[in-house]
Scaffold this active site. Sequence first.
Site, short mmCIF file in Angstrom:
data_model
loop_
_atom_site.label_atom_id
_atom_site.label_comp_id
_atom_site.label_asym_id
_atom_site.label_seq_id
_atom_site.Cartn_x
_atom_site.Cartn_y
_atom_site.Cartn_z
N ASN A 54 0.81 -1.22 0.00
CA ASN A 54 0.00 0.00 0.00
C ASN A 54 0.85 1.27 0.00
OD1 ASN A 54 -2.39 -1.51 0.10
ND2 ASN A 54 -2.32 -1.61 2.34
N HIS A 140 -14.38 -1.67 6.36
CA HIS A 140 -13.24 -2.34 6.98
C HIS A 140 -13.58 -2.85 8.38
CE1 HIS A 140 -9.17 -2.83 8.69
NE2 HIS A 140 -8.79 -2.99 7.43
N GLU A 184 -16.30 4.52 3.10
CA GLU A 184 -14.91 4.65 2.71
C GLU A 184 -14.80 5.38 1.38
OE1 GLU A 184 -12.55 1.09 3.06
OE2 GLU A 184 -13.87 0.24 4.60
N SER A 188 -10.66 -1.02 0.17
CA SER A 188 -9.32 -1.57 0.09
C SER A 188 -9.23 -2.89 -0.65
CB SER A 188 -8.75 -1.75 1.50
OG SER A 188 -9.54 -2.66 2.25
N ASP A 213 -13.63 6.95 5.79
CA ASP A 213 -12.32 6.34 5.96
C ASP A 213 -11.56 6.55 4.64
OD1 ASP A 213 -10.15 4.54 5.95
OD2 ASP A 213 -11.17 3.21 7.37
N HIS A 216 -7.10 4.65 1.89
CA HIS A 216 -6.51 4.29 0.59
C HIS A 216 -6.71 5.36 -0.47
CE1 HIS A 216 -5.54 0.10 1.70
NE2 HIS A 216 -6.57 0.24 2.52
N LYS A 236 0.15 4.41 4.33
CA LYS A 236 -0.02 4.00 2.93
C LYS A 236 0.64 5.03 2.01
CE LYS A 236 -3.91 1.14 4.24
NZ LYS A 236 -3.58 1.17 5.67
#
Length: 411
Positions: A54, A140, A184, A188, A213, A216, A236
Site C-alpha cells: 500500500n 473495513h 470509505e 481496500s 475512511d 486508501h 499507505k
Amino acid sequence: MSDPDRTTSLEAFARDHLARLDETSLRRHLVPTTRGPQAAATRQGRSLVSFSCNDYLGLSQDPRVIAAAQAATALYGTGAGASRLVTGSHPPLAALEERLATHKGTEAALVFGSGYLANLGIVSGLAGPRDLILVDALGHSCLWAGARLSGAKVLRFAHNDLGDLEALLTKHRSRHQHALILTERVYSMDGDRGPIADILHLADSHDAWTLVDDAHGLGVIGKDARAPLEMGTLSKTLGSYGGYLCASRAVVDLMTSRARSFVYTTGLPPASAAAALAALDIVEAEPDFAARPLALARRFTTHLGLPEAQSPIVPILVGEADVALGLSAALEEQGYLVVAIRPPTVPAGTARLRVAFSAAHTEAQVEGLAEAVMGQWPRTLPPLRERVRETYAAAVDSPPARSCASLTTPT
C-alpha cells in the site's frame, strides 16, 4: 506451575482450528520479506516486483522521507514516552496535525497510533447505546469493531447502495438520539469508490454524521466531497505509520478526552510523525507524481479488458481460496509478488488477487504483470469477474460473520 489439563485443552483448541483453516486454504503464514526501492521485494532469496504493498507513492523508500525520520530520531529520541496526555506532544506531532488539518480543509486534526486504533476510538467515542450506526456492508473490520464497541444500534447497508441507506435512515433514524454513517472513499479490497457527495446529502437530510475512511485515497485520488469526519492512515500513501482524524476543533477536542484508543495509548514516535510530514510535503508539491498510481492501474485494466480502475487497487476475482493461492504462486514463479486475499477478509466465494499499483512501478513492470496474468487465464478473466460479481452480491446478504464485517477479519 501451569495446569496440565488447561494446557492440553488450549493446544487442542489451537490445533483443531488450524486444521480447519488448512482444509479450507484459509490459514495465514508470515513470510520474511525485504522491501526496497522501485517496488522491489526479496523472499527466500528470490528478487520480486511487489504489487502487494500500500506504499502507493513509494515514499517509505524516498531519501527525503528517510532523512526526515532520521533527523527527528536524533533530536527527539525513538519513542514518545507515554500517552500524549501524560508526557505531552513532541514537536513533529503538533506540526503534522496542523498540516493534516490544512490538507483536509478542517479546523483541527488528531493523530492516533494506527488507522485501526483511530476508528475504534472515533466511532466508540461519538456514539453510544441510544444512537444508530449505519455501516457499508464492505466497510473495513475496524469500522465494524468501533461500531460494536460503542453499544449503539448497528445496521449495515448494501455496498454503495444509496437506496438501501436512505430506506434504513427513513425507518430507524427517528428512534435514536444520534446517527452515524460509516463509509470509505476507496474500498481496500475492491478498489471502488464510495459515493461520498450523495451520502453526505442523505446524511444532511436525516441529521446524521458521516465518517469517511480515506486510508486508501489520501494523496492518490482527486478532489472529492469532504465529510465532517475525515480519517485515514499515515502508513499507505505517506509511507510511515499511524492514523488520524480531521474534523472541527470541537470534535477533535472531544476525541482528545473521549477516544479511548487515543487516551490510553502511547503517542506516535517522532520518526513516524516526521516521515509522514515530509511525505505530505511531496504529495502536495508533486501532483503529477501523486496521480501516477491510478494511471498505471488504468493501464493494467485496459490491457486485461477489465473495467477501468477507480483507484490504485485492482482486484482479480477468482472465487475460491485455493485457486487464488495457486494463481499467486504461479505469478511469484514469474517474479511478481501479488498476494491472494481470502475469506474472511473478503466474503466467501470472492477470493482474489489484490493488485496494488505504486508510482515506483514502471510501465514495463505493469505490462509484464498483465501478460503474466493473461498467460494463466488468457481468455477467461473478464467472464470470471462477471460471474464472481454475482457471488459477491449474494455474499453481501449473508450474516456479518461471513463477510468483511467480521471482527476477526485480518487485514
